[in-house]
Design a protein around this motif. Structure first.
Motif, PDB file in Angstrom:
ATOM      1  N   LYS A 238       0.788  -1.157   0.118  1.00  0.00           N
ATOM      2  CA  LYS A 238       0.209  -0.166  -0.121  1.00  0.00           C
ATOM      3  C   LYS A 238       0.955   1.297   0.004  1.00  0.00           C
ATOM      4  O   LYS A 238       0.673   2.298  -0.754  1.00  0.00           O
ATOM      5  CB  LYS A 238      -1.071   0.081   1.366  1.00  0.00           C
ATOM      6  CG  LYS A 238      -2.013  -1.191   1.288  1.00  0.00           C
ATOM      7  CD  LYS A 238      -2.667  -1.074   2.476  1.00  0.00           C
ATOM      8  CE  LYS A 238      -3.930  -2.351   2.629  1.00  0.00           C
ATOM      9  NZ  LYS A 238      -4.544  -2.316   3.607  1.00  0.00           N
TER      10      LYS A 238
ATOM     11  N   HIS B 173       0.725   3.809  -3.062  1.00  0.00           N
ATOM     12  CA  HIS B 173       0.434   5.452  -2.881  1.00  0.00           C
ATOM     13  C   HIS B 173       1.504   6.465  -3.050  1.00  0.00           C
ATOM     14  O   HIS B 173       1.194   7.289  -3.200  1.00  0.00           O
ATOM     15  CB  HIS B 173      -0.290   5.518  -1.219  1.00  0.00           C
ATOM     16  CG  HIS B 173      -1.659   4.625  -1.311  1.00  0.00           C
ATOM     17  ND1 HIS B 173      -2.164   4.360   0.044  1.00  0.00           N
ATOM     18  CD2 HIS B 173      -2.332   4.289  -2.117  1.00  0.00           C
ATOM     19  CE1 HIS B 173      -3.260   3.803  -0.037  1.00  0.00           C
ATOM     20  NE2 HIS B 173      -3.431   3.567  -1.518  1.00  0.00           N
ATOM     21  N   ASN B 174       2.823   5.935  -2.793  1.00  0.00           N
ATOM     22  CA  ASN B 174       3.886   6.970  -2.975  1.00  0.00           C
ATOM     23  C   ASN B 174       4.730   7.119  -4.163  1.00  0.00           C
ATOM     24  O   ASN B 174       5.284   7.853  -4.522  1.00  0.00           O
ATOM     25  CB  ASN B 174       4.768   6.641  -1.874  1.00  0.00           C
ATOM     26  CG  ASN B 174       3.892   7.140  -0.319  1.00  0.00           C
ATOM     27  OD1 ASN B 174       3.933   8.366  -0.251  1.00  0.00           O
ATOM     28  ND2 ASN B 174       3.446   6.144   0.205  1.00  0.00           N
TER      29      ASN B 174
ATOM     30  N   THR C  58       4.177   6.382  -8.277  1.00  0.00           N
ATOM     31  CA  THR C  58       3.377   5.987  -9.419  1.00  0.00           C
ATOM     32  C   THR C  58       3.804   5.020 -10.274  1.00  0.00           C
ATOM     33  O   THR C  58       3.126   4.103 -10.685  1.00  0.00           O
ATOM     34  CB  THR C  58       3.311   7.158 -10.249  1.00  0.00           C
ATOM     35  OG1 THR C  58       2.546   8.311  -9.484  1.00  0.00           O
ATOM     36  CG2 THR C  58       2.270   6.997 -11.348  1.00  0.00           C
TER      37      THR C  58
ATOM     38  N   SER D 294       3.098   1.854  -8.456  1.00  0.00           N
ATOM     39  CA  SER D 294       1.878   1.509  -8.487  1.00  0.00           C
ATOM     40  C   SER D 294       1.707   0.739  -9.882  1.00  0.00           C
ATOM     41  O   SER D 294       0.619  -0.126  -9.741  1.00  0.00           O
ATOM     42  CB  SER D 294       1.092   2.515  -8.224  1.00  0.00           C
ATOM     43  OG  SER D 294       0.822   3.456  -9.464  1.00  0.00           O
TER      44      SER D 294
END
Ligand SMILES: [Zn+2]
Length: 69
Positions: A37, A41-42, A44, A47
């Motif tokens: 997570k 979230h930190n 890109t 992710s």
């Protein structure tokens, strides 16, 4: 298993049972779920890599993480 630390970009250690992620170079210390997570979230670009995994964690434990470097 060595993975990239999301905080300092150096090598962090992923527990054999995927229970934790720890980095000796900084104070990063999270469970693997929190790590996923945190990265999603930190970072890109991370992710994008983790998108499939984050979206399909239900019923899975390890997935195909062997591809990680
Ligand atoms: Zn670190």
């Amino acid at each position: 298993m060595k993975i990239k630390c999301p905080k300092c970009k150096k090598n962090a250690e992923l527990g054999m049972d995927f229970s934790f992620v720890k980095c000796d170079s900084c104070d990063f210390d999270m469970s693997y779920g929190e790590y996923v997570k945190f990265v999603a979230h930190n970072e890109t670009k991370y992710s994008d890599i983790l998108g499939d995994y984050v979206g399909s964690t239900e019923g899975q434990s390890s997935g195909s993480l062997d591809e990680w470097d």
